[in-house]
Design an enzyme around this catalytic site. Structure first.
Site, PDB file in Angstrom:
ATOM      1  N   ASP A  80       0.877  -1.163   0.000  1.00  0.00           N
ATOM      2  CA  ASP A  80       0.000   0.000   0.000  1.00  0.00           C
ATOM      3  C   ASP A  80       0.919   1.219   0.000  1.00  0.00           C
ATOM      4  OD1 ASP A  80      -2.185   1.654   0.056  1.00  0.00           O
ATOM      5  OD2 ASP A  80      -3.151   0.640   1.734  1.00  0.00           O
ATOM      6  N   TRP A  81       0.416   2.343  -0.466  1.00  0.00           N
ATOM      7  CA  TRP A  81       1.272   3.503  -0.697  1.00  0.00           C
ATOM      8  C   TRP A  81       1.846   4.004   0.631  1.00  0.00           C
ATOM      9  CZ3 TRP A  81       0.022   1.195  -4.684  1.00  0.00           C
ATOM     10  CH2 TRP A  81       0.226   1.671  -5.973  1.00  0.00           C
TER      11      TRP A  81
END
Length: 761
Positions: free
Chosen positions: A233-234
């Site tokens: 995930d970012w």
């Protein structure tokens, strides 16, 4: 002979290999121009693409508007369709739009379990039930990937809250983790084979998901057979080298080369084997080249056709929660439409999944098109704030008093639920509650249409005639709502989550969102309806509930066998009849109740479902199949799925609380291994093993006649006192034989017994 990917890896420098393990910017993978290795672009897209434009004004933080795309209903609504075929068609549409925009991977769907209705991102997740969630996720993935575009199943794993999401430690016992939170992903991985899986921000049992070897390698790859790459995930990565070693191939977004240098240094120092890096690069290149080769430069899509698909999907997703007969409406009625959401609908959730729609069809526009002469509108309240406006309220009451029926549009403003934070309550804004009270006071024929991404409390439910749960219905929600209100189609959605009467009734009420950075999942297996059904807590609306404009009759239940053997499947058949006067669709649900009492388990669990369309008077013979895995629990000690021996009750129903048919089946369970044998092994834990029981009886035979307690344990009498003493023995350790023998059974005899018992292993 080397494969093309292996040939490329052999030609790459260490620095080039490390560079592939992080993004080029916010959305792209890195290219290696020297070797003609292309870059591919990713985009958010659980319910519509959020592709951001390239060029001089490119958004390096991922915050600017995206190109127009079809905005479909969010996952909370999609799950209420209970229709995998529909989800596949939606996935195909997303894949077509991704091809037209030159995208290689669409980030979604989200398959996390709805542990609490307070989670701010619940609109983006399917269900509180892992079977429903994983089945729909698999269909979504298959649809997207049928178009030559990869899907990214997220957020793996146990991302069940937004509060402190980047640091919280989800502490979950292993059986619960397996049966609830990982089960929500497993079917989708095994059956749909997503090109990528996105790891979550949080920790699970003390380790960040981004460096969790058990999750990313032992379970995801070794057990489930995942063969794509894992993307973070970012900004979810903690320690990059540890993450790479654990099975995290791609870090997003770009890190300006800092993380790449860490990987290079780790390989040169011997901290990280270059073979581990090569394995990661192999996985990355396989998907990158697959996406590049599948890209169709001239691809396009029909925006109008996709808008009409969004309308169809929205109709299938909306749930008729309550109806006293006021619905469906008829065009000749004087209809007062009240509520600002009618003119300014909330049709999607907030945060990273926010789509720039190709167009939006409002409910007010659609209703005016249906009844242009007899419809009035009053704003009723302001979405922008929570306090009541006397003038707006007065206008709404006047409109309601003069109408035959009111359609009242209410719901949660976007600020109430979004990615990044959780809700603190289940209430509507105060101005909307005041509006409901005032309107229902003068107009009992009030139909409420809800816009929300998660459950709300409805103390006013008994005061209104009907409630249509519209969820966040996408860009075509207006026409879909009109279709349902006027009966162009019969409602067919069913709740994929339980609506509680009070927040205090929810299973995680005492432990959500946790204390500091620790979230203890103390409710264990009892998530959603599993809690309500097991604890006897009445919900506001149960899991699986949804009304129709027609009626369905269930009958003639039969089983393919009365006993399930070790290598068999079980087919459950029954008749489903549309006994009403309208065409309609019914979602039939099969729940299992474990009567074996082998391990603690919820009262019932969903194990199969299907959705069928029937004409009035039509009967269809439904057949649902169960495998042995459907009867299994996860045995933590053995680290495997085990089927208990005993009776199970099969329950067929229209919801978890509307069971129509039942039948019992005997199940031949898996052989159980002996427990660990030592002086503290409980006697009762050995009672199901005939040889062990025989050894104990033989050891006690010389002394049992002189010691009443030992005689009782051997079952020599069948009176009430003997039964009581036998029950007491069941939870006594073997060493207790010495204490209760009065010296007749000693340590030497115990050691001899232990030797014999251990030989059984």
């Amino acid at each position: 002979m080397n494969t093309p990917v292996e040939t490329l890896i052999a030609r790459m420098t260490l620095e080039e290999k490390a560079s592939l393990c992080s993004g080029a910017d916010f959305w792209h993978t890195k290219a290696v121009e020297r070797l003609d290795i292309p870059s591919i672009m990713m985009s958010d897209g659980p319910h519509g693409l959020r592709k951001q434009p390239n060029g001089p004004g490119e958004d390096h933080l991922g915050l600017l508007d995206s190109v127009p795309a079809t905005c479909f209903p969010t996952a909370a609504g999609l799950a209420s369709s209970w229709d995998p075929a529909l989800l596949r068609r939606l996935g195909e549409a997303l894949g077509q739009e991704a091809q037209a925009e030159g995208l290689g991977i669409v980030l979604g769907p989200g398959a996390n379990i709805k542990r609490s209705p307070l989670c701010g991102r619940n609109f983006e997740y399917f269900s509180e039930d892992p079977l429903l969630s994983s089945t729909l996720a698999a269909a979504h993935i298959e649809g997207v990937q049928s178009q030559g575009v990869g899907a990214s199943l997220k957020h793996f794993a146990a991302n069940n809250q937004e509060h402190r999401r980047m640091s919280v430690d989800a502490q979950i016992d292993e059986r619960t983790l397996r049966e609830i939170y990982l089960e929500s992903f497993e079917k989708a991985v095994r059956e749909a084979r997503p090109w990528t899986v996105m790891c979550a921000y949080n920790k699970v049992n003390g380790t960040y998901c981004a460096e969790h070897e058990k999750l990313l390698t032992e379970i995801l790859r070794d057990e489930w057979g995942f063969d794509g790459f894992v993307v973070s995930d970012w900004a979810a990565v903690n320690e990059r080298v540890a993450g790479l070693a654990a099975g995290l191939e791609l870090e997003m977004p770009a890190t300006d080369g800092d993380r790449d240098r860490l990987i290079v240094e780790a390989v040169r120092s011997g901290e990280l084997a270059e073979a581990v890096l090569d394995r990661a690069v192999h996985r990355l290149l396989t998907i990158i080249l697959r996406a590049h080769e599948a890209h169709r430069p001239q691809a396009s899509y029909d925006a109008e056709a996709h808008h009409q698909l969004a309308r169809e999907v929205a109709r299938e997703c909306m749930v008729l929660l309550q109806n006293d007969g006021t619905l469906p409406l008829v065009p000749t009625q004087r209809i007062a439409v009240i509520g600002e959401f009618a003119a300014k609908p909330r049709y999607q959730g907030g945060g990273s999944s926010h789509v720039n729609p190709t167009r939006v069809e409002t409910p007010l526009e659609a209703l005016r098109a249906t009844v242009p002469e007899s419809l009035s509108y009053a704003q009723g309240f302001a979405i922008a704030h929570d306090f009541s406006d006397a003038a707006l309220l007065e206008e709404a009451v006047a409109q309601a008093r003069g109408a035959d029926v009111v359609v009242l549009f209410i719901g949660l403003p976007e600020r109430y639920e979004s990615e990044g934070y959780d809700r603190s309550h289940l209430d509507l804004p105060a101005n909307q509650k005041a509006l409901i009270e005032a309107v229902s006071e003068v107009q009992p024929r009030t139909v409420v249409v809800l816009a929300n991404g998660a459950p709300i409390m409805m103390p006013w439910a008994s005061r209104v005639a009907a409630i249509l749960e519209g969820y966040l219905g996408g860009q075509a929600l207006g026409a879909a709502i009109a279709d349902l209100l006027f009966g162009a189609v019969s409602p067919s959605g069913k709740l994929a989550e339980t609506f509680p009467q009070r927040l205090e009734d929810t299973p995680s009420y005492l432990s959500f969102p946790g204390e500091g950075d620790v979230a203890r999942y103390s409710e264990g297996l009892f998530v959603g309806y599993r809690h309500y059904d097991s604890a006897g807590v009445a919900p506001l609306f149960p899991f699986g509930h949804g009304l129709s404009y027609t009626r369905f009759t269930y009958g003639e239940l039969s089983l393919s066998s009365e006993r399930l053997g070790r290598d068999e499947t079980l087919t459950i058949s029954f008749d489903l009849t549309n006994s009403g006067e309208r065409a309609g669709k019914e979602v039939v649900q099969l729940y299992l109740h474990d009567s074996s009492c082998t391990v603690p388990t919820p009262d019932q669990a969903l194990k199969a479902f299907t959705k069928l369309a029937l004409e009035p008077g039509e009967t269809h013979r439904v057949a649902l199949t169960l495998t042995r895995r459907d009867f299994a629990y996860y045995d933590v000690e053995q680290q495997r799925w085990c089927v208990p021996t005993g009776a199970f009750e099969i329950r067929i129903g229209a919801s978890s609380r509307d069971i129509r048919l039942t039948r019992s089946v005997e199940v031949e369970g898996d052989p159980r291994p002996l427990p660990t044998i030592d002086r503290n092994t409980l006697i009762g834990d050995l009672s199901d093993f005939p040889q062990a029981r025989e050894y104990i009886h033989e050891a006690l035979a010389p002394v049992a006649g002189d010691v009443p307690l030992l005689a009782a344990m051997q079952g020599s009498k069948e009176d009430e006192a003997s039964e009581m003493m036998t029950a007491m023995w069941r939870y006594s350790p073997l060493r207790a034989l010495i204490s209760f023998s009065g010296g007749s059974f000693n340590e030497v005899m115990l050691e001899q017994l232990l030797v014999r018992l251990k030989m059984l292993k």
